[in-house]
Design a protein around this motif. Structure first.
Motif, PDB file in Angstrom:
ATOM      1  N   UNK A  88      -1.947   5.146   5.447  1.00  0.00           N
ATOM      2  CA  UNK A  88      -1.570   4.812   6.379  1.00  0.00           C
ATOM      3  C   UNK A  88      -2.669   4.946   8.011  1.00  0.00           C
ATOM      4  N   UNK A  89      -2.597   3.930   9.374  1.00  0.00           N
ATOM      5  CA  UNK A  89      -2.939   4.735   9.783  1.00  0.00           C
ATOM      6  C   UNK A  89      -2.038   5.196  11.361  1.00  0.00           C
ATOM      7  N   UNK A  90      -0.697   5.191  10.983  1.00  0.00           N
ATOM      8  CA  UNK A  90       0.323   5.570  11.659  1.00  0.00           C
ATOM      9  C   UNK A  90       1.194   6.442  11.312  1.00  0.00           C
ATOM     10  N   UNK A  91       1.152   7.473  11.966  1.00  0.00           N
ATOM     11  CA  UNK A  91       1.933   8.628  11.551  1.00  0.00           C
ATOM     12  C   UNK A  91       3.556   8.683  12.044  1.00  0.00           C
ATOM     13  N   UNK A  92       3.588   7.762  12.525  1.00  0.00           N
ATOM     14  CA  UNK A  92       5.057   7.475  13.153  1.00  0.00           C
ATOM     15  C   UNK A  92       5.283   6.543  10.569  1.00  0.00           C
ATOM     16  N   UNK A  93       4.698   6.266  10.048  1.00  0.00           N
ATOM     17  CA  UNK A  93       4.784   5.002   9.117  1.00  0.00           C
ATOM     18  C   UNK A  93       5.825   6.242   8.014  1.00  0.00           C
ATOM     19  N   UNK A  94       6.442   5.307   7.182  1.00  0.00           N
ATOM     20  CA  UNK A  94       7.633   6.250   6.320  1.00  0.00           C
ATOM     21  C   UNK A  94       6.413   6.455   5.452  1.00  0.00           C
ATOM     22  N   UNK A  95       6.528   7.740   4.990  1.00  0.00           N
ATOM     23  CA  UNK A  95       5.791   8.783   4.318  1.00  0.00           C
ATOM     24  C   UNK A  95       6.046   8.820   3.114  1.00  0.00           C
ATOM     25  N   UNK A  96       6.907   8.493   2.323  1.00  0.00           N
ATOM     26  CA  UNK A  96       7.842   9.135   1.425  1.00  0.00           C
ATOM     27  C   UNK A  96       6.813   7.667   0.661  1.00  0.00           C
ATOM     28  N   UNK A  97       6.359   7.148   1.141  1.00  0.00           N
ATOM     29  CA  UNK A  97       5.733   5.339   0.700  1.00  0.00           C
ATOM     30  C   UNK A  97       4.594   6.004  -0.854  1.00  0.00           C
ATOM     31  N   UNK A  98       3.958   7.575   0.197  1.00  0.00           N
ATOM     32  CA  UNK A  98       3.324   8.135  -0.947  1.00  0.00           C
ATOM     33  C   UNK A  98       3.560   8.101  -2.713  1.00  0.00           C
ATOM     34  N   UNK A  99       4.876   8.843  -2.168  1.00  0.00           N
ATOM     35  CA  UNK A  99       5.182  10.169  -3.250  1.00  0.00           C
ATOM     36  C   UNK A  99       5.502   8.510  -4.438  1.00  0.00           C
ATOM     37  N   UNK A 100       5.678   7.236  -4.001  1.00  0.00           N
ATOM     38  CA  UNK A 100       6.413   6.412  -4.297  1.00  0.00           C
ATOM     39  C   UNK A 100       5.085   5.581  -5.182  1.00  0.00           C
ATOM     40  N   UNK A 101       4.117   5.706  -4.449  1.00  0.00           N
ATOM     41  CA  UNK A 101       2.775   4.966  -5.042  1.00  0.00           C
ATOM     42  C   UNK A 101       2.758   5.949  -6.215  1.00  0.00           C
ATOM     43  N   UNK A 102       2.725   6.920  -5.788  1.00  0.00           N
ATOM     44  CA  UNK A 102       2.064   8.027  -7.034  1.00  0.00           C
ATOM     45  C   UNK A 102       3.074   7.800  -8.740  1.00  0.00           C
ATOM     46  N   UNK A 103       3.994   7.573  -8.230  1.00  0.00           N
ATOM     47  CA  UNK A 103       4.959   6.983  -9.465  1.00  0.00           C
ATOM     48  C   UNK A 103       5.312   6.139 -10.197  1.00  0.00           C
ATOM     49  N   UNK A 104       4.756   5.398  -9.314  1.00  0.00           N
ATOM     50  CA  UNK A 104       4.090   4.316  -9.782  1.00  0.00           C
ATOM     51  C   UNK A 104       2.757   3.800 -10.378  1.00  0.00           C
ATOM     52  N   UNK A 105       1.324   4.077 -10.086  1.00  0.00           N
ATOM     53  CA  UNK A 105       0.729   4.906 -10.679  1.00  0.00           C
ATOM     54  C   UNK A 105       1.214   5.845 -11.898  1.00  0.00           C
ATOM     55  N   UNK A 106       1.443   6.742 -12.152  1.00  0.00           N
ATOM     56  CA  UNK A 106       1.441   7.438 -13.032  1.00  0.00           C
ATOM     57  C   UNK A 106       2.187   6.804 -14.392  1.00  0.00           C
ATOM     58  N   UNK A 107       3.417   5.387 -13.820  1.00  0.00           N
ATOM     59  CA  UNK A 107       3.897   5.674 -14.872  1.00  0.00           C
ATOM     60  C   UNK A 107       2.579   4.222 -15.230  1.00  0.00           C
ATOM     61  N   UNK A 108       2.174   3.780 -14.602  1.00  0.00           N
ATOM     62  CA  UNK A 108       1.040   2.528 -15.119  1.00  0.00           C
ATOM     63  C   UNK A 108       0.107   3.908 -16.617  1.00  0.00           C
TER      64      UNK A 108
END
Length: 141
Positions: free
Chosen positions: A119-139
């Motif tokens: 993300x290059x916008x500090x107002x972006x939704x930061x929960x996406x980071x933990x969601x991406x980690x969960x998806x990556x871990x499940x793979x």
């Protein structure tokens, strides 16, 4: 095998960098809510003159950044800082007077070092980071 959130900052920054660190703490809170423990936050400095290891250690203590999950990187070589900034897609310019103009990019790497979110916008939704980690871990599992 940690997931890594990495960005570039400088400790003399009065506005954007403290906000960036607050945003990374917010990402850390989302990771903790999801019971994700295998993460590391990396702050790399592009202020090669002022951000010495001793100074960065003091800064981490003042900000109460837990060294178990947080690291600061410093270099004495401008070329090393510049190379990392190019890899991460972070633009910065030394304005003199210990001041820099710079972009605010937060990058998430998987344990193999592959970029899985930016993300290059500090107002972006930061929960996406933990969601991406969960998806990556499940793979992997």
């Amino acid at each position: 095998n940690d997931f890594v959130v990495i960005t570039m900052v400088y400790t003399g920054c009065a506005h954007a960098c403290p906000m960036t660190i607050s945003k990374i703490k917010e990402i850390e809170n989302y990771l903790k809510q999801e019971k994700i423990e295998n993460y590391h936050m990396v702050l790399a400095s592009f202020d090669v003159k002022n951000d010495t290891p001793e100074h960065l250690k003091q800064y981490m203590e003042e900000r109460k950044l837990d060294s178990k999950h947080w690291s600061f990187l410093s270099t004495k070589k401008e070329t090393v800082a510049r190379e990392l900034s190019v890899i991460l897609g972070i633009a910065y310019k030394d304005l003199g007077n210990n001041d820099f103009s710079h972009s605010n990019m937060l990058t998430l790497l998987d344990p193999k070092g592959v970029v899985i979110h930016k993300v290059d916008n500090l107002n972006a939704d930061l929960k996406v980071f933990s969601d991406k980690v969960k998806v990556s871990q499940s793979k992997v599992e």
